[in-house]
Design a protein around this motif. Structure first.
Motif, PDB file in Angstrom:
ATOM      1  N   GLU A 282     -21.418  15.642  30.750  1.00  0.00           N
ATOM      2  CA  GLU A 282     -22.589  14.768  30.900  1.00  0.00           C
ATOM      3  C   GLU A 282     -22.854  13.994  29.609  1.00  0.00           C
ATOM      4  O   GLU A 282     -22.775  14.527  28.510  1.00  0.00           O
ATOM      5  CB  GLU A 282     -23.817  15.595  31.269  1.00  0.00           C
ATOM      6  N   GLY A 283     -23.147  12.710  29.764  1.00  0.00           N
ATOM      7  CA  GLY A 283     -23.485  11.857  28.635  1.00  0.00           C
ATOM      8  C   GLY A 283     -22.291  11.269  27.906  1.00  0.00           C
ATOM      9  O   GLY A 283     -22.467  10.612  26.883  1.00  0.00           O
TER      10      GLY A 283
ATOM     11  N   THR B  79     -13.975   5.531  28.871  1.00  0.00           N
ATOM     12  CA  THR B  79     -13.748   6.739  28.077  1.00  0.00           C
ATOM     13  C   THR B  79     -14.754   7.796  28.514  1.00  0.00           C
ATOM     14  O   THR B  79     -15.876   7.468  28.923  1.00  0.00           O
ATOM     15  CB  THR B  79     -13.891   6.482  26.561  1.00  0.00           C
ATOM     16  N   PHE B  80     -14.355   9.044  28.412  1.00  0.00           N
ATOM     17  CA  PHE B  80     -15.233  10.171  28.737  1.00  0.00           C
ATOM     18  C   PHE B  80     -14.599  11.424  28.164  1.00  0.00           C
ATOM     19  O   PHE B  80     -13.507  11.390  27.598  1.00  0.00           O
ATOM     20  CB  PHE B  80     -15.466  10.301  30.253  1.00  0.00           C
ATOM     21  N   VAL B  81     -15.295  12.528  28.300  1.00  0.00           N
ATOM     22  CA  VAL B  81     -14.816  13.810  27.792  1.00  0.00           C
ATOM     23  C   VAL B  81     -14.730  14.776  28.959  1.00  0.00           C
ATOM     24  O   VAL B  81     -15.648  14.855  29.778  1.00  0.00           O
ATOM     25  CB  VAL B  81     -15.756  14.360  26.691  1.00  0.00           C
TER      26      VAL B  81
ATOM     27  N   ALA C   6     -15.484  25.777  27.638  1.00  0.00           N
ATOM     28  CA  ALA C   6     -15.122  26.366  26.361  1.00  0.00           C
ATOM     29  C   ALA C   6     -14.635  25.302  25.370  1.00  0.00           C
ATOM     30  O   ALA C   6     -14.953  25.363  24.192  1.00  0.00           O
ATOM     31  CB  ALA C   6     -14.035  27.423  26.557  1.00  0.00           C
ATOM     32  N   ASN C   7     -13.849  24.342  25.855  1.00  0.00           N
ATOM     33  CA  ASN C   7     -13.290  23.289  25.007  1.00  0.00           C
ATOM     34  C   ASN C   7     -13.409  21.944  25.709  1.00  0.00           C
ATOM     35  O   ASN C   7     -13.656  21.882  26.916  1.00  0.00           O
ATOM     36  CB  ASN C   7     -11.815  23.581  24.696  1.00  0.00           C
ATOM     37  N   THR C   8     -13.217  20.886  24.919  1.00  0.00           N
ATOM     38  CA  THR C   8     -13.292  19.532  25.473  1.00  0.00           C
ATOM     39  C   THR C   8     -12.075  18.726  25.028  1.00  0.00           C
ATOM     40  O   THR C   8     -11.472  19.013  23.994  1.00  0.00           O
ATOM     41  CB  THR C   8     -14.561  18.797  25.000  1.00  0.00           C
ATOM     42  N   VAL C   9     -11.748  17.718  25.830  1.00  0.00           N
ATOM     43  CA  VAL C   9     -10.668  16.791  25.499  1.00  0.00           C
ATOM     44  C   VAL C   9     -11.171  15.388  25.811  1.00  0.00           C
ATOM     45  O   VAL C   9     -11.604  15.118  26.939  1.00  0.00           O
ATOM     46  CB  VAL C   9      -9.388  17.083  26.324  1.00  0.00           C
TER      47      VAL C   9
ATOM     48  N   PRO D 288     -12.216   6.269  40.927  1.00  0.00           N
ATOM     49  CA  PRO D 288     -12.583   6.574  42.315  1.00  0.00           C
ATOM     50  C   PRO D 288     -14.097   6.491  42.508  1.00  0.00           C
ATOM     51  O   PRO D 288     -14.869   6.700  41.571  1.00  0.00           O
ATOM     52  CB  PRO D 288     -12.096   8.016  42.505  1.00  0.00           C
ATOM     53  N   ASP D 289     -14.526   6.199  43.717  1.00  0.00           N
ATOM     54  CA  ASP D 289     -15.955   6.047  44.016  1.00  0.00           C
ATOM     55  C   ASP D 289     -16.771   7.288  43.682  1.00  0.00           C
ATOM     56  O   ASP D 289     -17.901   7.185  43.224  1.00  0.00           O
ATOM     57  CB  ASP D 289     -16.155   5.708  45.496  1.00  0.00           C
ATOM     58  N   LEU D 290     -16.225   8.469  43.917  1.00  0.00           N
ATOM     59  CA  LEU D 290     -16.979   9.702  43.699  1.00  0.00           C
ATOM     60  C   LEU D 290     -16.853  10.247  42.279  1.00  0.00           C
ATOM     61  O   LEU D 290     -17.307  11.343  41.981  1.00  0.00           O
ATOM     62  CB  LEU D 290     -16.537  10.769  44.704  1.00  0.00           C
ATOM     63  N   PHE D 291     -16.260   9.478  41.379  1.00  0.00           N
ATOM     64  CA  PHE D 291     -16.109   9.904  39.995  1.00  0.00           C
ATOM     65  C   PHE D 291     -17.456   9.796  39.297  1.00  0.00           C
ATOM     66  O   PHE D 291     -18.167   8.808  39.435  1.00  0.00           O
ATOM     67  CB  PHE D 291     -15.080   9.014  39.286  1.00  0.00           C
ATOM     68  N   GLY D 292     -17.824  10.808  38.531  1.00  0.00           N
ATOM     69  CA  GLY D 292     -19.080  10.760  37.793  1.00  0.00           C
ATOM     70  C   GLY D 292     -19.212  11.937  36.856  1.00  0.00           C
ATOM     71  O   GLY D 292     -18.378  12.839  36.819  1.00  0.00           O
ATOM     72  N   GLU D 293     -20.284  11.927  36.074  1.00  0.00           N
ATOM     73  CA  GLU D 293     -20.548  13.008  35.138  1.00  0.00           C
ATOM     74  C   GLU D 293     -20.876  14.282  35.908  1.00  0.00           C
ATOM     75  O   GLU D 293     -21.447  14.242  36.995  1.00  0.00           O
ATOM     76  CB  GLU D 293     -21.694  12.615  34.211  1.00  0.00           C
TER      77      GLU D 293
END
Length: 159
Positions: A66-67, A78-80, A85-88, A97-102
């Protein structure tokens, strides 16, 4: 007559040997052609603890943190991605895609470049109850996903 039998036997042995060599060569060529086509799923924790080799194409899956979703000029995004536990960090050029989101599950195909996953394809779950089994398992392992998939949820090996 004995010479003719030996000739036939020798000819059969040659045919079997040629067929065996052809089978080994065909198997080797198939394996060589598929070496880059096999994409293994990895969670962010796996990418951080055991980074892929340079240029290796793989699938990264997790939740969009989120955010972090930033839409740039044109189709640059760009997003994470996190597993709790970890992020990339992820960079993608294309239509999402239409259903892509935070806070939504996603799987991307691409490679790691300077610590950022450069995606060539992004897939998002196709409805509210679907999440690939491998992604669910990775999120459960990280302690992010709790509960069970609904009985009527679509099942599958991936998106």
């Amino acid at each position: 007559m004995a010479g003719l039998k030996n000739l036939k036997k020798q000819r059969r042995i040659q045919i079997v040997a040629i067929a065996a060599v052809a089978l080994v060569i065909a198997t080797g060529l198939i394996g060589y052609a598929m070496r880059d086509g096999i994409n293994f799923f990895r969670a962010p924790s796996q990418v951080v603890s055991d980074p892929p080799r340079a240029g290796e194409v793989f699938r990264l899956g997790g939740l969009v943190e989120e955010g972090t979703l930033v839409r740039g000029e044109g189709t640059h995004v760009t997003f994470v991605v996190t597993d709790g536990a970890n992020t990339v960090p992820v960079r993608y050029e294309g239509i999402l895609p239409d259903l892509f989101g935070e806070n939504q599950g996603m799987i991307g195909t691409g490679s790691l470049s300077d610590g950022t996953f450069v995606a060539t394809e992004i897939l998002a779950k196709h409805d509210e109850s679907y999440m690939p089994k491998e992604l669910t398992d990775a999120l459960k392992e990280a302690g992010v996903f709790e509960g069970e998939m609904p009985a009527d949820a679509p099942q599958g090996e991936g998106l």
